[in-house]
Design a protein around this motif. Sequence first.
Motif, PDB file in Angstrom:
ATOM      1  N   VAL A 113      10.454  19.046  17.743  1.00  0.00           N
ATOM      2  CA  VAL A 113      11.241  20.160  17.206  1.00  0.00           C
ATOM      3  C   VAL A 113      12.729  19.899  17.396  1.00  0.00           C
ATOM      4  O   VAL A 113      13.547  20.125  16.501  1.00  0.00           O
ATOM      5  CB  VAL A 113      10.833  21.487  17.879  1.00  0.00           C
ATOM      6  CG1 VAL A 113      11.795  22.611  17.493  1.00  0.00           C
ATOM      7  CG2 VAL A 113       9.414  21.869  17.480  1.00  0.00           C
ATOM      8  N   LYS A 114      13.079  19.401  18.575  1.00  0.00           N
ATOM      9  CA  LYS A 114      14.487  19.134  18.842  1.00  0.00           C
ATOM     10  C   LYS A 114      15.034  18.044  17.926  1.00  0.00           C
ATOM     11  O   LYS A 114      16.133  18.161  17.373  1.00  0.00           O
ATOM     12  CB  LYS A 114      14.654  18.736  20.309  1.00  0.00           C
ATOM     13  CG  LYS A 114      16.098  18.777  20.809  1.00  0.00           C
ATOM     14  CD  LYS A 114      16.814  17.466  20.633  1.00  0.00           C
ATOM     15  CE  LYS A 114      18.209  17.500  21.183  1.00  0.00           C
ATOM     16  NZ  LYS A 114      18.988  16.274  20.923  1.00  0.00           N
ATOM     17  N   ASP A 115      14.279  16.975  17.722  1.00  0.00           N
ATOM     18  CA  ASP A 115      14.736  15.866  16.881  1.00  0.00           C
ATOM     19  C   ASP A 115      14.957  16.325  15.441  1.00  0.00           C
ATOM     20  O   ASP A 115      16.027  16.128  14.861  1.00  0.00           O
ATOM     21  CB  ASP A 115      13.719  14.734  16.937  1.00  0.00           C
ATOM     22  CG  ASP A 115      14.122  13.546  16.082  1.00  0.00           C
ATOM     23  OD1 ASP A 115      15.326  13.290  15.957  1.00  0.00           O
ATOM     24  OD2 ASP A 115      13.225  12.883  15.531  1.00  0.00           O
ATOM     25  N   ILE A 116      13.954  16.977  14.864  1.00  0.00           N
ATOM     26  CA  ILE A 116      14.078  17.416  13.465  1.00  0.00           C
ATOM     27  C   ILE A 116      15.085  18.553  13.352  1.00  0.00           C
ATOM     28  O   ILE A 116      15.866  18.629  12.393  1.00  0.00           O
ATOM     29  CB  ILE A 116      12.703  17.845  12.912  1.00  0.00           C
ATOM     30  CG1 ILE A 116      11.691  16.716  13.033  1.00  0.00           C
ATOM     31  CG2 ILE A 116      12.825  18.276  11.451  1.00  0.00           C
ATOM     32  CD1 ILE A 116      10.279  17.104  12.643  1.00  0.00           C
ATOM     33  N   GLY A 117      15.075  19.441  14.345  1.00  0.00           N
ATOM     34  CA  GLY A 117      15.966  20.602  14.300  1.00  0.00           C
ATOM     35  C   GLY A 117      17.426  20.211  14.349  1.00  0.00           C
ATOM     36  O   GLY A 117      18.251  20.734  13.585  1.00  0.00           O
ATOM     37  N   THR A 118      17.802  19.291  15.243  1.00  0.00           N
ATOM     38  CA  THR A 118      19.205  18.909  15.328  1.00  0.00           C
ATOM     39  C   THR A 118      19.643  18.108  14.105  1.00  0.00           C
ATOM     40  O   THR A 118      20.803  18.193  13.688  1.00  0.00           O
ATOM     41  CB  THR A 118      19.477  18.098  16.610  1.00  0.00           C
ATOM     42  OG1 THR A 118      18.534  17.026  16.706  1.00  0.00           O
ATOM     43  CG2 THR A 118      19.357  18.968  17.834  1.00  0.00           C
ATOM     44  N   ARG A 145      17.897  25.000  18.939  1.00  0.00           N
ATOM     45  CA  ARG A 145      17.919  23.674  18.307  1.00  0.00           C
ATOM     46  C   ARG A 145      17.829  23.769  16.784  1.00  0.00           C
ATOM     47  O   ARG A 145      17.681  22.747  16.113  1.00  0.00           O
ATOM     48  CB  ARG A 145      16.770  22.823  18.836  1.00  0.00           C
ATOM     49  CG  ARG A 145      16.845  22.568  20.336  1.00  0.00           C
ATOM     50  CD  ARG A 145      18.173  21.997  20.759  1.00  0.00           C
ATOM     51  NE  ARG A 145      18.243  21.763  22.191  1.00  0.00           N
ATOM     52  CZ  ARG A 145      19.336  21.383  22.831  1.00  0.00           C
ATOM     53  NH1 ARG A 145      20.463  21.206  22.164  1.00  0.00           N
ATOM     54  NH2 ARG A 145      19.326  21.199  24.131  1.00  0.00           N
ATOM     55  N   LEU A 146      17.908  24.972  16.253  1.00  0.00           N
ATOM     56  CA  LEU A 146      17.835  25.161  14.796  1.00  0.00           C
ATOM     57  C   LEU A 146      19.082  25.842  14.242  1.00  0.00           C
ATOM     58  O   LEU A 146      19.443  25.646  13.096  1.00  0.00           O
ATOM     59  CB  LEU A 146      16.621  26.029  14.431  1.00  0.00           C
ATOM     60  CG  LEU A 146      15.274  25.717  15.075  1.00  0.00           C
ATOM     61  CD1 LEU A 146      14.232  26.714  14.589  1.00  0.00           C
ATOM     62  CD2 LEU A 146      14.848  24.299  14.765  1.00  0.00           C
ATOM     63  N   TYR A 147      19.740  26.675  15.056  1.00  0.00           N
ATOM     64  CA  TYR A 147      20.704  27.638  14.535  1.00  0.00           C
ATOM     65  C   TYR A 147      22.166  27.331  14.851  1.00  0.00           C
ATOM     66  O   TYR A 147      23.020  28.193  14.685  1.00  0.00           O
ATOM     67  CB  TYR A 147      20.370  29.031  15.076  1.00  0.00           C
ATOM     68  CG  TYR A 147      19.098  29.635  14.506  1.00  0.00           C
ATOM     69  CD1 TYR A 147      18.673  29.322  13.229  1.00  0.00           C
ATOM     70  CD2 TYR A 147      18.329  30.525  15.249  1.00  0.00           C
ATOM     71  CE1 TYR A 147      17.521  29.874  12.700  1.00  0.00           C
ATOM     72  CE2 TYR A 147      17.170  31.092  14.732  1.00  0.00           C
ATOM     73  CZ  TYR A 147      16.775  30.755  13.449  1.00  0.00           C
ATOM     74  OH  TYR A 147      15.620  31.312  12.934  1.00  0.00           O
TER      75      TYR A 147
END
Length: 385
Positions: free
Chosen positions: A319-324, A257-259
């Motif tokens: 993490v998913k919300d901010i990461g995407t 979810r970051l890369y």
Amino acid sequence: MSNLLDAFHLTALPAEAEAFRAEVKEFIAEHLPPAAADVRARSWMGFDAAFSRRLAARGWVGLTLPTRYGGAGMDAFRRFVLVEELLAVGAPVAAHWIADRQSGPLILRYGTQAQKDFYLPRICAASAFFCIGMSEPNAGSDLASVRTRAVRSEGGWRLNGRKIWTTNAQHCQYMIALVRSSGAPEDRQKGLSQFIVDLALPGVIVRPIVDLTGDAHFSEVTFDDVFLNDEALIGEEGAGWEQVTAELAFERSGPERLYSSVVLLDSWVAHLRRESAKPADLALLGSLVAQLATLRCMSIAVTARLARGESPVVEAALVKDIGTEFEQTIPALLEAAITADPARSIAPELYRTLAYLSQVSPAFSLRGGTREVLRGMIARGLGLR
């Protein structure tokens, strides 16, 4: 709020996980053929069964699954390192991705012994690929409103309905589907169950969906009176909501979810090294790297909780919300940076990579739960609703 903040306690990867990184890098250097950046940018949407089987031969598909099923019995930290290294170079991981990340752990946690004995060795050998049947037409990420229904029948169940935006269903042998087994859609979370669906069964129709890039990663799957035997049910009938919530914690928390845009970022950095980087370019690069470093720390903190056997549902959603959002920001900002000076010389490969991610990045905040759904979960976790 303090409880949620405490969940992101700064955590370092254990020494054995960092030592594992060198082994992964050596494997990648030996087994991953060179490819252009616009090909590598597809990474966890890149379906290459042969590469997945090479990983499986090392025990790295089903990395966290017990050795008695063919897994490596390693912890969540080493899976974090493996995933991080594969995504950093743009390895094609889509074939085994879902089975390794969530289907296998779900079956291990909730499945019968017969299900574990049958499916887990096949997952670890990269001979069985799974997709997820959650979203539906007219429901999207509102999983509690699913209408696909399994009805009791002699010797099993009859399944009817549709799933949509199912990643790589056209390449997979199995789907784990969230369906309604009792009650009505108005009952929301009550009456939902999960079933393993063999996609080769009569009555299953898979229709690929072509996206803006010309790729067909998603599919619509229709179930027309599909018979499932009793062994297809995972866990308890009616316990599907609890199970799928735990499953989504695996899906939302990792470095994937970051890369999604990291190959593009690396390509742009290589361009800046070749050309004269302007102060604005360096400032932008510094901002992106700082955001990535922070998000990585958050993801490792969630991984630590998974390693302890916890189910950090709200933290994973954050993490998913901010990461995407970060993944989507990269192509948008680099578009602006590159086009700010039309006279600059830009390599065609960098342009192709940017064009691909600009087209596909809107989907980043849809897969694994829309931004609106995730923020509702986070608000409840903070006690705001």
